[in-house]
Design an enzyme around this catalytic site. Structure first.
Site, PDB file in Angstrom:
ATOM      1  N   ALA A  39       0.822  -1.208   0.000  1.00  0.00           N
ATOM      2  CA  ALA A  39       0.000   0.000   0.000  1.00  0.00           C
ATOM      3  C   ALA A  39       0.860   1.263   0.000  1.00  0.00           C
ATOM      4  CB  ALA A  39      -0.923  -0.027   1.214  1.00  0.00           C
ATOM      5  N   ARG A  71      -6.097  -0.323  -2.822  1.00  0.00           N
ATOM      6  CA  ARG A  71      -5.226   0.759  -2.320  1.00  0.00           C
ATOM      7  C   ARG A  71      -3.810   0.748  -2.877  1.00  0.00           C
ATOM      8  NH1 ARG A  71      -5.698  -3.512   0.368  1.00  0.00           N
ATOM      9  NH2 ARG A  71      -3.977  -4.494   1.480  1.00  0.00           N
ATOM     10  N   LYS A  86       4.919  -8.538  -6.742  1.00  0.00           N
ATOM     11  CA  LYS A  86       4.732  -7.085  -6.714  1.00  0.00           C
ATOM     12  C   LYS A  86       5.944  -6.334  -7.259  1.00  0.00           C
ATOM     13  CE  LYS A  86       1.453  -7.092  -2.916  1.00  0.00           C
ATOM     14  NZ  LYS A  86       1.149  -6.644  -1.553  1.00  0.00           N
ATOM     15  N   ASP A 130       4.921  -3.613   6.167  1.00  0.00           N
ATOM     16  CA  ASP A 130       3.733  -3.626   7.008  1.00  0.00           C
ATOM     17  C   ASP A 130       4.034  -4.322   8.329  1.00  0.00           C
ATOM     18  OD1 ASP A 130       4.092  -6.210   6.272  1.00  0.00           O
ATOM     19  OD2 ASP A 130       2.109  -6.515   5.404  1.00  0.00           O
ATOM     20  N   GLU A 133       9.085  -6.125  12.499  1.00  0.00           N
ATOM     21  CA  GLU A 133      10.383  -6.803  12.468  1.00  0.00           C
ATOM     22  C   GLU A 133      11.274  -6.255  11.358  1.00  0.00           C
ATOM     23  OE1 GLU A 133      10.427 -11.096  12.612  1.00  0.00           O
ATOM     24  OE2 GLU A 133      12.544 -11.112  12.050  1.00  0.00           O
ATOM     25  N   CYS A 188      -3.882  -4.110   9.663  1.00  0.00           N
ATOM     26  CA  CYS A 188      -4.735  -3.764   8.521  1.00  0.00           C
ATOM     27  C   CYS A 188      -5.834  -4.798   8.334  1.00  0.00           C
ATOM     28  CB  CYS A 188      -3.899  -3.666   7.255  1.00  0.00           C
ATOM     29  SG  CYS A 188      -2.813  -2.244   7.317  1.00  0.00           S
TER      30      CYS A 188
END
Ligand SMILES: [Zn+2]
Length: 344
Positions: A39, A71, A86, A130, A133, A188
């Site tokens: 995102a 998004r 991605k 996201d 760690e 999320c």
């Protein structure tokens, strides 16, 4: 593209005195590494490519899924149909947006073993992840090598941005000494996330990146926190590095040295676990597909990944040896499936 053309492209930002031609040249010379391209990462990458950052490296471990399209602004249904990772889809899109810059998409899990090579020579590193760690690993590596980085967080309707300049500002661990235990913080998945919120907070971070590269404007030296649903906007002043910070004060890089963190990661609220092998051998995907065809249904196969379903779980194998196992949150179950069908 000629120099004249390339400057015509950026005229709307170069006539702004804060950037100017000098700033544009700095953008062109800059090397930015974006860790994570979901995102926030897609929004940041989009802005920096359009602004003319000359060298962009985008590292992401995941593949495009249907619920990303709400998004994650660089992806579309075609990427989904092609089962693209991605990083590959983002590279293709960014090259189409700006052919005058260098874009490299890396399908890889950014971890303690490879991060120092990844960020070597970078002007700046952007957090598009996201999870805590990876951010701690990123913080350790950037503080160690004195490379600025920008944290971006987004959950539900609120977002946070922090610009970290080692030696000058507080670092990520000054603010968040340890990761919250699982289940404490909203994710999320449990709280959802609004597309425009993601764009807003990632755009703030991208602006910080531009200011930092062109060395103009007022940088956010504390923490920006805002909520687009309730229209609250706060900027917390930084009190500078915390005296007892393990990372930037004691230079004890616990995450980079793997004293903290592990080899398998429960992926943020996705009912999935990622397994990664140390040692970094590549997986012979085609051979594996041949072997697995007898025991399971292969649902996707291309140069980058192989996906099959077995024992109620969907397993996606990547050429770099990783697996994302969907359908369980139990790391030992996931490791067991990996050992059984891929080999330990
Ligand atoms: Zn610190």
């Amino acid at each position: 593209m000629t120099t004249e053309n390339s400057f015509a492209r950026y005229i709307r930002q170069t006539i702004f005195p804060g950037i100017g031609l000098e700033g544009q040249k700095k953008l062109q010379a800059a090397k930015v590494v974006i860790v994570g391209c979901g995102a926030t990462g897609t929004v940041i990458a989009n802005h920096l490519a359009r602004a003319g950052v000359g060298h962009l490296t985008i590292a992401d471990r995941d593949f495009v899924e249907l619920n990303n399209l709400q998004r994650q602004l660089l992806f579309d249904e075609q990427d989904l149909a092609e089962n693209l990772p991605k990083a590959v889809a983002a590279e293709r899109r960014l090259r189409a947006i700006n052919s005058a810059i260098e874009v490299q998409g890396l399908v890889t899990d950014v971890n303690a073993e490879n991060i120092e090579d990844l960020i070597e020579g970078a002007t700046l590193v952007m957090d598009g992840t996201d999870n805590f760690e990876t951010r701690y690993i990123l913080n350790d590596a950037c503080v160690k090598h004195s490379i600025p980085w920008i944290y971006t967080g987004a959950v539900a309707t609120y977002g946070m941005s922090q610009t970290i300049i080692p030696g000058q500002t507080a670092c990520f661990r000054c603010h968040f000494e340890d990761a919250p235990p699982p289940g404490v913080n909203a994710t999320c998945d449990t709280a959802g996330v609004l597309g425009p919120l993601v764009s807003a907070v990632a755009s703030i971070s991208a602006t910080e990146a531009i200011k930092l590269i062109v060395e103009q404007g007022e940088l956010n030296r504390g923490m920006i926190y805002f909520d687009v649903w309730y229209n609250t906007f706060e900027q917390f002043e930084s009190r500078g590095p915390r005296e007892d910070c393990p990372a930037c004060r004691q230079r004890n890089f616990e995450f980079l040295n793997q004293e903290k963190g592990g080899q398998s990661v429960n992926l943020c609220g996705r009912n999935a676990v990622q397994i990664r092998q140390t040692g970094g051998g590549r997986l012979p995907l085609e051979q594996l597909a041949g072997r697995l065809a007898g025991v399971s249904q292969i649902s996707a196969q291309n140069d980058y990944l192989l996906r099959f379903s077995v024992d109620g779980c969907e397993i996606t194998l990547f050429a770099d040896g990783r697996a994302i196992i969907k359908g369980t949150e139990d790391e030992s179950v996931a490791r067991g499936l990996y050992a059984k069908y891929v080999g330990a």
